[in-house]
Write a protein that holds these residues in place. Structure first.
Motif, short mmCIF file in Angstrom:
data_model
loop_
_atom_site.label_atom_id
_atom_site.label_comp_id
_atom_site.label_asym_id
_atom_site.label_seq_id
_atom_site.Cartn_x
_atom_site.Cartn_y
_atom_site.Cartn_z
N VAL A 1 -1.03 22.41 -40.23
CA VAL A 1 -0.48 23.03 -39.17
C VAL A 1 0.39 21.86 -38.40
O VAL A 1 0.50 20.69 -38.55
CB VAL A 1 -1.45 23.51 -37.85
N VAL A 2 1.44 22.32 -37.74
CA VAL A 2 2.48 21.58 -37.05
C VAL A 2 2.27 21.94 -35.49
O VAL A 2 2.22 23.13 -35.15
CB VAL A 2 3.72 21.62 -37.50
N LEU A 3 2.30 20.88 -34.82
CA LEU A 3 2.12 20.86 -32.99
C LEU A 3 3.55 20.53 -32.62
O LEU A 3 3.59 19.13 -32.53
CB LEU A 3 0.95 20.20 -32.72
N PRO A 4 4.46 21.16 -32.12
CA PRO A 4 5.81 20.56 -31.65
C PRO A 4 5.20 20.07 -30.19
O PRO A 4 4.21 20.27 -29.63
CB PRO A 4 6.46 22.10 -31.22
N SER A 5 5.94 18.99 -29.89
CA SER A 5 5.71 18.26 -28.62
C SER A 5 6.17 19.08 -27.47
O SER A 5 7.05 19.88 -27.40
CB SER A 5 6.59 17.05 -28.57
N PRO A 6 5.21 19.17 -26.34
CA PRO A 6 5.72 19.85 -25.03
C PRO A 6 6.50 19.22 -24.20
O PRO A 6 6.92 19.59 -23.11
CB PRO A 6 4.34 20.01 -24.41
N ARG B 1 1.44 16.59 -37.12
CA ARG B 1 0.99 17.48 -38.32
C ARG B 1 -0.49 17.09 -38.59
O ARG B 1 -0.81 15.88 -39.04
CB ARG B 1 1.77 17.06 -39.55
N ALA B 2 -1.29 18.10 -38.83
CA ALA B 2 -2.50 17.89 -38.85
C ALA B 2 -3.09 18.76 -40.16
O ALA B 2 -2.70 19.94 -40.15
CB ALA B 2 -3.50 18.26 -37.62
N GLN B 3 -4.08 18.07 -40.75
CA GLN B 3 -4.72 18.73 -41.73
C GLN B 3 -6.07 19.14 -41.52
O GLN B 3 -6.90 18.25 -41.03
CB GLN B 3 -4.64 18.05 -43.16
N ALA C 1 19.09 10.44 -39.36
CA ALA C 1 18.21 9.76 -38.38
C ALA C 1 17.56 10.81 -37.37
O ALA C 1 16.53 10.81 -37.07
CB ALA C 1 18.93 8.80 -37.28
N ALA C 2 18.63 11.72 -36.86
CA ALA C 2 18.16 12.73 -36.13
C ALA C 2 17.22 13.61 -36.82
O ALA C 2 16.10 14.08 -36.24
CB ALA C 2 19.41 13.72 -35.32
N ALA C 3 17.22 13.97 -37.94
CA ALA C 3 16.34 15.08 -38.69
C ALA C 3 15.11 14.21 -39.08
O ALA C 3 14.15 14.66 -38.88
CB ALA C 3 17.20 15.15 -40.39
N ARG C 4 15.08 12.67 -39.31
CA ARG C 4 13.85 11.92 -39.47
C ARG C 4 13.07 11.94 -37.97
O ARG C 4 11.76 11.97 -38.14
CB ARG C 4 14.12 10.50 -39.89
N ALA C 5 13.91 11.81 -37.00
CA ALA C 5 13.20 11.99 -35.72
C ALA C 5 12.49 13.56 -35.35
O ALA C 5 11.45 13.56 -34.68
CB ALA C 5 14.13 11.62 -34.65
N ALA C 6 12.96 14.30 -35.94
CA ALA C 6 12.43 15.62 -35.87
C ALA C 6 11.25 15.88 -36.86
O ALA C 6 10.69 17.11 -36.68
CB ALA C 6 13.47 16.68 -36.14
N GLN C 7 10.93 15.11 -37.70
CA GLN C 7 9.72 15.36 -38.59
C GLN C 7 8.47 14.97 -37.87
O GLN C 7 8.27 14.36 -37.05
CB GLN C 7 9.89 14.42 -39.66
N PRO C 8 7.77 16.00 -38.29
CA PRO C 8 6.35 15.90 -37.56
C PRO C 8 5.51 14.52 -38.14
O PRO C 8 5.51 14.51 -39.46
CB PRO C 8 5.39 16.93 -38.02
N GLN C 9 4.79 13.56 -37.29
CA GLN C 9 3.93 12.56 -37.79
C GLN C 9 2.83 13.20 -38.05
O GLN C 9 2.10 13.85 -37.47
CB GLN C 9 3.96 11.53 -36.56
N ALA C 10 2.10 12.28 -39.07
CA ALA C 10 0.67 12.54 -39.53
C ALA C 10 -0.42 12.20 -38.39
O ALA C 10 -0.19 11.31 -37.64
CB ALA C 10 0.42 11.66 -40.71
N LEU C 11 -1.16 13.26 -38.03
CA LEU C 11 -1.96 12.93 -36.66
C LEU C 11 -3.45 12.50 -37.31
O LEU C 11 -4.09 13.17 -38.08
CB LEU C 11 -2.18 14.40 -36.00
N LYS C 12 -3.85 11.45 -36.91
CA LYS C 12 -5.22 11.08 -37.37
C LYS C 12 -6.42 11.62 -36.29
O LYS C 12 -6.04 11.68 -35.09
CB LYS C 12 -5.20 9.53 -37.53
N GLY C 13 -7.39 11.77 -36.88
CA GLY C 13 -8.52 12.09 -35.84
C GLY C 13 -9.41 13.13 -36.50
O GLY C 13 -9.36 13.47 -37.68
N GLU C 14 -10.57 13.43 -36.02
CA GLU C 14 -11.35 14.44 -36.30
C GLU C 14 -10.86 15.93 -36.02
O GLU C 14 -11.04 16.28 -34.83
CB GLU C 14 -12.81 14.40 -35.67
#
Length: 771
Positions: free
Chosen positions: A298-303, A311-313, A215-228
């Motif tokens: 790219v992956v952007l860690p949370s501040p 995670r953004a493409q 569960a902790a590993a899943r929480a540490a996965q980056p989520q897909a980022l929607k947007g332009e």
């Protein structure tokens, strides 16, 4: 386990006795007890286990069978599973590798950054099951000097989803899972490690003990980022615009980790700003960029703690500049990486040892036999053989010949069994992962000090300062005369003990060869070494012509034998002086001075115990008290902590003083990458042959001048104290002890020279003009 230092292709990161007739009664049994005691602490003092069963594994791991967990001095790796509803079609099934790092150590993400390698997993699963790719948790940036790596410290779980086909049917109560895992673990140095792990997952029951970790590993996965999102190449910079980030992030400094390696320079400063809800940054391109991707992930860690990463493409616009030509990688590094990849592709673990052909084995046996013969010429062994041979002058007739044969066989048995026991101990420790080689016992200052004390006692006895018979009850003192065969066997054991400081020529190749062989073949080489050492005495004992000829050439027994015995004390005292010097290299001048003081007190006690008259008890008590007090006061100086002990290479071989520099794998490969030839001297202060070569061939002024003119880099790997990096380097070269001399040249395989080094051989290996 492959051990080498890895380099970033752009910027290297530091990864990388009863001795015989005439010696006084029962000396062998008394002194062999001291040898046995010193042997008890020899192995623990120098052994460093590289791989041992982890907290959830069975003892099978040490014998080669896979287990669920292994532990090295740097990482504990464990194979774990999550199957909360059992194993079956449509049911969730996860496998994973948990890595628990020791403080200061780290492993790597899928893009390791400026150096390193990502962890690799090769699965063996039953038919109908297929493992996916690693769901990489978000890493963090690890800075080492000017470099920036991406990886994990503390504990990380690398989860892998497993797909169970619809037609899969269980064939037993458990699902066998096998994993070959490879990881590169680094601090300032880097060490490739690997393990074969096994886990049986219950098919019907629930496997959920590791559910919190997954569960902790899943929480540490980056989520897909929607947007332009967009990215544009402008010269040597990539400009990125990323939208859709959480409102709570606005105005805060962010980090950006590209999933593609060798595209962006993540260590360089990257100006960034917020344009309303859009975050923009300009990241320099890597100077060693190896690809021009049309899409960048790219992956952007949370501040903010507790907030997910994203995670953004991005589609890349603009024209990429030409990629840099790949810089040269040293042949040794290329071979190491190829070996890692080949091992990862193998479904089965490599065998621990491989039998060799009869010719190669016969040559190794011959080399060991010759090495054992040469041991008899060493200053700490020659007195043993000489005094044993003198005993032949006392034997005559049929009974005397029979007694000689029995004693010769007993002496040989003691020598051969002692070498086999010492070799078996080394092989057993190495099979358990210990980083050691031949001569490992002398890497402990305590063993060196114990041998110095032993040789001091032997020398005092030979010089006539005391006789053991004065100390022991008459029944014990007369045991030698009543049991001459047993006494001869003990003499063989003691001869091996005092031969251990003397590394003979021809031994290095055979013993290095031995440690890679199956146990029986390897032990045969150690037996051949012992047989070679015992051969002169055995030949004279078994061949009447030799023994009679020797007896005829020796003067009749008389006062000259006492003179010869006393003369043999001086090689022993010379060996003591050498051992004091060795301990000084290990523990510094304070350690050497403390050992000398203790040896003087020990000599005083031996003298006091041999005094006649009523004053003996008083003198002995005072001497014993002095020895105990000095041991309490000065004993810690004999083995200071490694950080407080001087480095022999640093003290004796400073580059400014002699042109020699301390060896490291990183330094050697960096010099080769510069195009320079490298000469490496693997040495130790306790190695006699090393010192002969160092003061002979390697001190040749003309040779050193020509080396300097050709820009040959001189590196010295000092093995006086136990050093796992040097041990692994020797193992990679097929050697188990020192001396070893290696020439590295750009684009060529390493060249290993002979143990008895000559100027002509060095010149030929380095392509220097002959003299």
């Amino acid at each position: 386990m492959l051990h080498t230092t890895l380099f970033d292709r752009r910027r290297p990161e530091r990864q990388a006795l009863r001795l015989g007739t005439g010696l006084g009664p029962h000396l062998s049994a008394s002194l062999c007890a001291l040898v046995a005691l010193s042997g008890l602490f020899a192995a623990p003092a120098s052994a460093q286990l590289e791989l041992r069963p982890g907290p959830h594994s069975s003892s099978r791991a040490l014998s080669g069978a896979a287990s669920a967990s292994v532990t090295t001095p740097r990482v504990t790796a464990e194979l774990v599973a999550l199957a909360p509803q059992g194993v079956g079609p449509g049911q969730p099934l996860w496998l994973g590798l948990s890595l628990r790092h020791q403080p200061g150590w780290h492993t790597y993400w899928k893009n390791p950054g400026d150096s390193g390698l990502p962890t690799q997993l090769s699965w063996q699963l039953p038919a109908g099951l297929s493992a996916g790719e690693i769901d990489w948790p978000v890493p963090h940036k690890i800075r080492i000097g000017q470099l920036a790596n991406l990886g994990y410290e503390n504990t990380v779980l690398l989860p892998v989803p497993v797909q169970v086909s619809r037609d899969w049917r269980a064939t037993g109560d458990t699902l066998p899972v096998r994993l070959h895992a490879q990881w590169l673990v680094c601090r300032e140095e880097c060490i490739p490690e690997q393990a074969d792990l096994a886990l049986d997952v219950p098919v019907a029951g629930s496997t959920a003990a590791q559910a919190p970790a997954f569960a902790a590993a899943r929480a540490a996965q980056p989520q897909a980022l929607k947007g332009e999102h967009s990215a544009r190449v402008a010269g040597q910079t990539l400009s990125l615009r990323i939208a859709g980030l959480p409102a709570a992030w606005r105005g805060q400094a962010l980090e950006l980790f590209p999933e593609d390696a060798e595209v962006l320079d993540i260590a360089a400063p990257s100006p960034a700003r917020w344009d309303g809800a859009v975050w923009t940054t300009e990241v320099p391109l890597s100077a060693q960029r190896s690809s021009s991707p049309g899409q960048l992930t790219v992956v952007l860690p949370s501040p903010q703690a507790g907030s997910p990463a994203y995670r953004a493409q991005l589609s890349v616009q603009g024209e990429w500049p030409p990629v840099a030509a790949p810089s040269a990688v040293s042949p040794a590094l290329s071979a190491a990486l190829a070996a890692n990849q080949a091992t990862a592709a193998r479904p089965e673990p490599l065998p621990a040892s491989t039998p060799v052909g009869p010719l190669a084995w016969a040559l190794a046996l011959l080399g060991a036999l010759v090495g054992g013969l040469v041991l008899n010429l060493m200053p700490c062994v020659f007195p043993v053989l000489a005094i044993k041979l003198l005993g032949f002058s006392r034997h005559s007739g049929a009974d005397g010949a029979r007694a000689l044969r029995l004693q010769g066989l007993a002496y040989t048995t003691g020598v051969v069994l002692s070498f086999a026991a010492l070799g078996g101990l080394m092989l057993a420790l190495r099979a358990g992962g210990a980083q050691l080689g031949w001569g490992f016992q002398l890497q402990s200052p305590w063993v060196v000090a114990g041998l110095a004390a032993l040789f001091t006692v032997i020398g005092l006895n030979l010089a006539g300062v005391f006789e053991f018979g004065h100390w022991l009850p008459s029944r014990v003192a007369s045991a030698q005369a009543r049991h001459p065969v047993a006494d001869a066997a003990w003499s063989g054991v003691l001869a091996v003990a005092i031969a251990s400081p003397c590394t003979a020529p021809f031994m290095g190749a055979s013993l290095g060869f031995a440690v890679a062989l199956p146990a029986l073949q390897a032990l045969a080489i150690f037996v051949a070494l012992g047989l070679g050492m015992a051969l002169p005495y055995l030949a004279v004992a078994l061949l009447p012509g030799l023994s009679d000829g020797l007896a005829r050439r020796l003067p009749k027994p008389g006062a000259w034998m006492q003179t010869f015995r006393q003369l043999m004390a001086f090689p022993m005292f010379g060996t003591v002086a050498w051992l004091v010097w060795v301990l000084g290299q290990q523990s510094g001048i304070d350690g050497a001075g403390s050992l000398l003081a203790l040896l003087v007190a020990l000599s005083a006690l031996a003298w006091a115990l041999s005094r006649p008259g009523a004053g003996r008890l008083g003198l002995s008590a005072v001497s014993a008290a002095l020895l105990l007090w000095l041991g309490w006061a000065l004993g810690p100086n004999l083995n200071p902590p490694p950080e407080a002990a001087p480095s022999a290479a640093r003290n004796a071989d400073a580059p400014a003083a002699s042109g020699w520099a301390p060896w490291s794998e990183a330094r050697a490969q960096a010099l080769v990458a510069e195009g320079r030839p490298v000469f490496i001297d693997f040495t130790a202060a306790w190695c006699v042959t090393c010192q002969v070569n160092k003061r002979g061939t390697l001190a040749n002024a003309a040779l050193l001048k020509d080396m300097a003119d050709q820009r040959v880099a001189l590196l010295r790997a000092d093995w006086t104290r136990q050093d796992p990096a040097i041990t692994q380097a020797l193992k990679a070269l097929g050697r188990s002890g020192v001396p070893v001399y290696v020439v590295l040249r750009p684009g060529q395989a390493p060249v290993v020279l002979s143990e008895l080094l000559s100027v002509a051989e060095v010149r030929q290996a380095l392509a220097l003009p002959p003299t």
